[in-house]
Design a protein around this motif. Structure first.
Motif, PDB file in Angstrom:
ATOM      1  N   LYS A  57      43.123  32.119  44.968  1.00 28.38           N
ATOM      2  CA  LYS A  57      44.101  33.463  44.807  1.00 28.38           C
ATOM      3  C   LYS A  57      43.810  34.377  45.534  1.00 28.38           C
ATOM      4  O   LYS A  57      45.276  34.637  45.970  1.00 28.38           O
ATOM      5  N   GLN A 116      47.260  32.952  47.423  1.00 30.29           N
ATOM      6  CA  GLN A 116      48.741  32.931  46.466  1.00 30.29           C
ATOM      7  C   GLN A 116      49.134  34.733  46.429  1.00 30.29           C
ATOM      8  O   GLN A 116      50.345  34.880  46.201  1.00 30.29           O
ATOM      9  N   SER A 117      47.682  35.568  45.929  1.00 28.19           N
ATOM     10  CA  SER A 117      48.031  36.782  46.256  1.00 28.19           C
ATOM     11  C   SER A 117      48.687  37.719  47.867  1.00 28.19           C
ATOM     12  O   SER A 117      49.907  38.120  47.360  1.00 28.19           O
ATOM     13  N   ARG A 158      38.519  28.873  44.577  1.00 28.40           N
ATOM     14  CA  ARG A 158      39.403  29.584  43.557  1.00 28.40           C
ATOM     15  C   ARG A 158      39.959  30.789  44.749  1.00 28.40           C
ATOM     16  O   ARG A 158      40.755  31.414  44.058  1.00 28.40           O
TER      17      ARG A 158
END
Length: 306
Positions: free
Chosen positions: A91, A94-95, A87
């Motif tokens: 993250k 994606q960020s 996860r």
């Protein structure tokens, strides 16, 4: 002899003849009755054997099922750790790098690669291998040139997050501290050198043992006797003075038996019923916290390899 006496004798003779005839009839029936009884006995034995075979098969199936359940429980625990690490990588992708659904696809691909991983220490190091998993997954998903730098960033984030969850429980620390006042302790683990050393450092367990031996650093791993003899030499003791404590029958217990140690203790935390073909430990406990009392019952002055 009177007529009445003769009549009585005649009746008695007739009765004796009837009884004799009845006995003859019964004697003629005895072989068939005996055969019937023998047939019934054979059938009863056959059914008993069949029932016993069925019970044994059920026991084997139950043992296999419990082993499967244990493996599944361990796998679920491993997946939960992987999920949390994954996860964070999703993250990150994606960020920081503006990936969308590709982030999850990449992580799923890595998990598949890890499940099929074949590591050969002589050919590569574990860091290079697992960084390559991420590099390949990114390239397969996004296309274009290989991005080694991003792969390294993903791998080290994934690994560091997993290592953060590796800790020794406080009660285990206390137990080891007390045990070490009476016996010598050695941590013996199979596995790739770098991976295992990182785990050992992450859980900060070095100070609780007199020595630590990693299978990946030796010529042979458990259950080979040689690694147990090496461990005994490090502690300065004889194999016959040592106790092996472990949760895996095939490596920990079998290895201790192969090396002729004083005793073997199997930690069976899930209550698994082992197969009859499995190595038989000298003692079984459900928790490592039962170890001090057990060791005192075996011998107050033994050297312990866990």
């Amino acid at each position: 002899m009177t007529e009445a006496s003769l009549e009585v004798m005649a009746r008695n003779c007739a009765n004796l003849e009837d009884e004799a005839q009845d006995l003859k009839s019964k004697l003629h029936q005895l072989p068939s009755q005996l055969q019937e009884a023998q047939d019934q006995h054979i059938e009863a034995v056959r059914r008993a054997e069949k029932t016993q075979d069925h019970i044994q098969k059920l026991e084997i199936e139950n043992a296999k099922l419990q082993t499967t359940v244990k493996k599944q429980v361990d796998k679920i625990e491993q997946l939960q750790k992987n999920l949390f690490s994954t996860r964070l990588v999703i993250k990150l992708l994606q960020s920081k790098y503006h990936y969308k659904e590709e982030a999850e696809i990449i992580c799923n691909k890595v998990q598949v690669k890890l499940s099929k991983e074949c590591f050969h220490p002589s050919n590569t190091c574990i860091t290079d291998l697992r960084t390559s998993h991420w590099e390949e997954a990114i390239q397969e998903t996004k296309g274009g040139a290989a991005n080694r730098k991003l792969a390294e960033e993903c791998y080290f984030l994934w690994k560091s997050t997993r290592l953060q969850h590796m800790t020794l429980a406080e009660e285990v620390k206390a137990m080891l501290t007390e045990l070490r006042k009476e016996v010598r302790l050695l941590l013996l683990t199979n596995g790739e050198r770098q991976t295992q050393r990182e785990k050992i450092e992450a859980c900060a367990c070095q100070s609780y043992f007199d020595a630590i031996v990693v299978g990946g650093e030796q010529k042979e791993e458990k259950p080979a006797p040689s690694i147990f003899y090496y461990s005994c030499d490090l502690l300065g003791v004889q194999p016959g003075d040592c106790v092996m404590v472990g949760d895996t029958l095939e490596t920990d217990i079998q290895g201790g038996l192969n090396a002729g140690l004083k005793a073997t203790v199997w930690i069976n935390k899930n209550g698994v019923v082992p197969l009859k073909s499995s190595p038989t430990p000298h003692y079984i406990v459900s928790s490592v916290l039962e170890l001090p009392a057990l060791l005192h019952s075996i011998d107050c002055k033994v050297s312990v390899s866990t």
